[in-house]
Scaffold this active site. Structure first.
Site, PDB file in Angstrom:
ATOM      1  N   SER A  64      57.218  47.037  26.370  1.00 33.78           N
ATOM      2  CA  SER A  64      56.677  48.325  25.944  1.00 33.78           C
ATOM      3  C   SER A  64      57.804  49.314  25.776  1.00 33.78           C
ATOM      4  O   SER A  64      58.809  49.265  26.506  1.00 33.78           O
ATOM      5  CB  SER A  64      55.715  48.839  27.024  1.00 33.78           C
ATOM      6  OG  SER A  64      55.400  50.198  26.815  1.00 33.78           O
ATOM      7  N   TYR A 109      54.018  50.850  36.218  1.00 34.99           N
ATOM      8  CA  TYR A 109      53.721  49.968  35.077  1.00 34.99           C
ATOM      9  C   TYR A 109      55.002  49.680  34.290  1.00 34.99           C
ATOM     10  O   TYR A 109      55.335  48.529  33.979  1.00 34.99           O
ATOM     11  CB  TYR A 109      52.662  50.617  34.179  1.00 34.99           C
ATOM     12  CG  TYR A 109      52.603  50.039  32.796  1.00 34.99           C
ATOM     13  CD1 TYR A 109      52.108  48.755  32.591  1.00 34.99           C
ATOM     14  CD2 TYR A 109      53.062  50.764  31.689  1.00 34.99           C
ATOM     15  CE1 TYR A 109      52.070  48.210  31.318  1.00 34.99           C
ATOM     16  CE2 TYR A 109      53.028  50.231  30.425  1.00 34.99           C
ATOM     17  CZ  TYR A 109      52.529  48.955  30.238  1.00 34.99           C
ATOM     18  OH  TYR A 109      52.513  48.417  28.980  1.00 34.99           O
ATOM     19  N   LYS A 153      57.366  46.089  33.552  1.00 33.43           N
ATOM     20  CA  LYS A 153      57.839  45.584  32.248  1.00 33.43           C
ATOM     21  C   LYS A 153      59.360  45.429  32.241  1.00 33.43           C
ATOM     22  O   LYS A 153      59.886  44.418  31.762  1.00 33.43           O
ATOM     23  CB  LYS A 153      57.390  46.528  31.121  1.00 33.43           C
ATOM     24  CG  LYS A 153      55.881  46.523  30.863  1.00 33.43           C
ATOM     25  CD  LYS A 153      55.411  45.220  30.251  1.00 33.43           C
ATOM     26  CE  LYS A 153      53.909  45.159  30.058  1.00 33.43           C
ATOM     27  NZ  LYS A 153      53.429  43.840  29.621  1.00 33.43           N
TER      28      LYS A 153
HETATM   29  C1  UD1 Z   1      50.805  55.486  27.155  1.00 34.82           C
HETATM   30  C2  UD1 Z   1      51.700  55.084  28.275  1.00 34.82           C
HETATM   31  C3  UD1 Z   1      52.552  53.936  27.846  1.00 34.82           C
HETATM   32  C4  UD1 Z   1      51.690  52.800  27.364  1.00 34.82           C
HETATM   33  C5  UD1 Z   1      50.819  53.301  26.228  1.00 34.82           C
HETATM   34  C6  UD1 Z   1      49.876  52.238  25.721  1.00 34.82           C
HETATM   35  C7  UD1 Z   1      52.107  57.149  29.551  1.00 34.82           C
HETATM   36  C8  UD1 Z   1      53.121  58.159  29.962  1.00 34.82           C
HETATM   37  N1  UD1 Z   1      52.536  56.205  28.685  1.00 34.82           N
HETATM   38  O1  UD1 Z   1      51.634  55.970  26.109  1.00 34.82           O
HETATM   39  O2  UD1 Z   1      53.332  53.499  28.925  1.00 34.82           O
HETATM   40  O3  UD1 Z   1      52.508  51.741  26.922  1.00 34.82           O
HETATM   41  O4  UD1 Z   1      50.045  54.397  26.704  1.00 34.82           O
HETATM   42  O5  UD1 Z   1      48.925  51.903  26.664  1.00 34.82           O
HETATM   43  O6  UD1 Z   1      50.986  57.183  29.976  1.00 34.82           O
HETATM   44  N2  UD1 Z   1      46.924  62.595  24.597  1.00 34.82           N
HETATM   45  C9  UD1 Z   1      46.143  63.725  24.647  1.00 34.82           C
HETATM   46  N3  UD1 Z   1      44.888  63.622  25.169  1.00 34.82           N
HETATM   47  C10 UD1 Z   1      44.382  62.438  25.666  1.00 34.82           C
HETATM   48  C11 UD1 Z   1      45.193  61.299  25.623  1.00 34.82           C
HETATM   49  C12 UD1 Z   1      46.468  61.405  25.068  1.00 34.82           C
HETATM   50  O7  UD1 Z   1      46.568  64.799  24.225  1.00 34.82           O
HETATM   51  O8  UD1 Z   1      43.246  62.441  26.160  1.00 34.82           O
HETATM   52  C13 UD1 Z   1      48.280  62.670  23.991  1.00 34.82           C
HETATM   53  C14 UD1 Z   1      49.393  62.368  24.965  1.00 34.82           C
HETATM   54  O9  UD1 Z   1      49.861  63.541  25.568  1.00 34.82           O
HETATM   55  C15 UD1 Z   1      50.445  61.728  24.057  1.00 34.82           C
HETATM   56  C16 UD1 Z   1      49.626  61.095  22.931  1.00 34.82           C
HETATM   57  O10 UD1 Z   1      48.344  61.685  22.984  1.00 34.82           O
HETATM   58  O11 UD1 Z   1      51.245  62.716  23.500  1.00 34.82           O
HETATM   59  C17 UD1 Z   1      49.490  59.602  23.081  1.00 34.82           C
HETATM   60  O12 UD1 Z   1      48.985  59.330  24.391  1.00 34.82           O
HETATM   61  P1  UD1 Z   1      48.547  57.879  24.832  1.00 34.82           P
HETATM   62  O13 UD1 Z   1      47.647  57.285  23.811  1.00 34.82           O
HETATM   63  O14 UD1 Z   1      48.041  57.962  26.248  1.00 34.82           O
HETATM   64  O15 UD1 Z   1      49.892  57.048  24.772  1.00 34.82           O
HETATM   65  P2  UD1 Z   1      51.316  57.339  25.453  1.00 34.82           P
HETATM   66  O16 UD1 Z   1      51.214  58.360  26.520  1.00 34.82           O
HETATM   67  O17 UD1 Z   1      52.303  57.554  24.369  1.00 34.82           O
END
Ligand code: UD1
Length: 350
Positions: free
Chosen positions: A128, A156, A160
């Site tokens: 990842s 997590y 990895k």
């Molecule tokens: C997350 C994990 C990463 C994992 C990936 C796939 C973290 C810090 N990283 O990545 O290790 O490999 O998921 O499972 O958790 N967001 C919102 N509202 C929400 C959800 C997300 O604003 O309810 C935003 C987050 O701030 C981020 C973006 O959407 O900027 C993507 O979030 P997300 O889909 O959770 O992925 P990552 O955080 O990039």
């Protein structure tokens, strides 16, 4: 023991694993799936059959079960392994790290032991981009190249990066024979274009698009946007979103690569598009796919989030001859198709 050669897919009933099984079968490979079904559904195997017209053999087992693994490698002539099986919720991993290390790391060691005992030398590992941690702590590391120093920030991510180390050390001891592709995924999204397979999160989704999909179906009231005070074009974080079918095809490219080398190999490849997209841009794209504006509110930052995780994808382009072909709009369309057909995924309505 079967006569034919098989590719073993661990976690093949899960989100990325199931999409990759479809691509493998469609490429003419024999596949056997092992999965303990803790975060996946056997129904995915039925959907794979509907799409490919092939019934893929399935073994329900945990990778840590050495006897089950030995039987699996005895029953099937396995020449390569695609290793997806993993716990993957970042938040949960910080609360129960031992469970994460045991499942992910011990499971991988058990798998490698079974491979070694049965003369199987090729593995494609699901790593990842989370292994990089916050790449913005360095200058000139966005987009993130594979040689960016690692620095995961949660349990997590440590599982990895630990598995990556194990693979590199094992390769150092077996340079002539061992073949490992370490694939660092950026943000996989979307669903199969047939609408028959997709992500099926249990409970409240942690990730952006699965949550947004449940807002669109009315299962959740609104999305919370975790912060709009980042140094991006609209204040929300940048991620490199990649269609799950493109990601699945990346595994076939990596498998072809390690199967083609004359000696051993252990190498890391980013699987991403090279383009960063903000949270607000994703909301706009998915809203367009749904046909109406989806409700959201901006709240505070989520602990552990970083400004920018965008891949430098050149190494995969040069060495695996693989590039993303599908757009975020394609992924939003396919996610919405899957969501409208199966709003509760593979589960029955609550
Ligand atoms: C997350 C994990 C990463 C994992 C990936 C796939 C973290 C810090 N990283 O990545 O290790 O490999 O998921 O499972 O958790 N967001 C919102 N509202 C929400 C959800 C997300 O604003 O309810 C935003 C987050 O701030 C981020 C973006 O959407 O900027 C993507 O979030 P997300 O889909 O959770 O992925 P990552 O955080 O990039």
């Amino acid at each position: 023991m079967t006569e034919s050669e098989y590719v073993l897919v661990t976690g093949g009933a899960g989100y990325i694993g199931s999409h990759t099984v479809v691509e493998l079968v469609q490429a003419g490979r024999n596949v056997v799936v092992v999965d303990n079904l803790v975060n996946s559904s056997e129904e995915a195997l039925n959907r794979i059959e509907t799409i490919t017209k092939v019934r893929v053999p399935f073994v329900k087992a945990d990778l840590r079960d050495a006897a089950a693994m030995s039987k699996l490698f005895t029953d099937y002539k396995i020449t390569s392994v695609l290793h997806f099986a993993s716990l993957k919720a970042v938040g949960e991993s910080t609360k129960i790290p031992l469970v994460y290390f045991d499942n992910n790391v011990t499971g991988t060691i058990s798998l490698l032991n079974a491979m070694e005992a049965h003369g199987c030398h090729s593995i494609v590992f699901s790593s990842s981009a989370t292994v990089y941690g916050d790449a913005t702590r360095f200058e000139n590391m966005i987009p993130i190249p594979e040689n960016c120093p690692l620095g995961p920030t949660n349990a997590y991510g440590h599982t990895k990066s630990t598995i990556e180390e194990i693979l590199r050390d094992y390769y150092a001891a077996n340079e002539k024979t061992f073949r490992a592709a370490i694939l660092r995924y950026f943000n996989p999204i979307g669903a199969h274009p047939s609408g028959l397979m997709g992500e099926d999160p249990l409970g409240v989704p942690n990730n952006l698009l699965p949550f947004l999909a449940q807002v669109a179906t009315g299962r959740r009231e609104k999305l919370q946007v975790f912060g709009n005070d980042y140094a991006s074009r609209d204040g929300t974080p940048l991620r490199d979103y990649i269609h799950v079918v493109d990601l699945a095809k990346g595994h076939l490219a990596a498998l072809a690569k390690i199967e083609s080398v004359s000696e051993g190999i252990c190498r890391e490849w980013n699987l991403g598009s090279g383009h960063g997209t903000t949270v607000l841009e994703v909301i706009a794209k998915f809203s367009a796919a749904v046909g109406r504006d989806l409700p959201f509110e901006v709240v505070g930052r989520r602990a552990g989030d970083v400004l920018d995780l965008t891949a430098a994808p050149q190494r995969a382009a040069d060495e695996l001859h693989w590039k993303t072909q599908l757009s975020i709009d394609d992924a939003c369309r396919d996610l919405w198709n899957w969501t409208t057909k199966y709003p509760y995924g593979y589960q029955k309505p609550e």
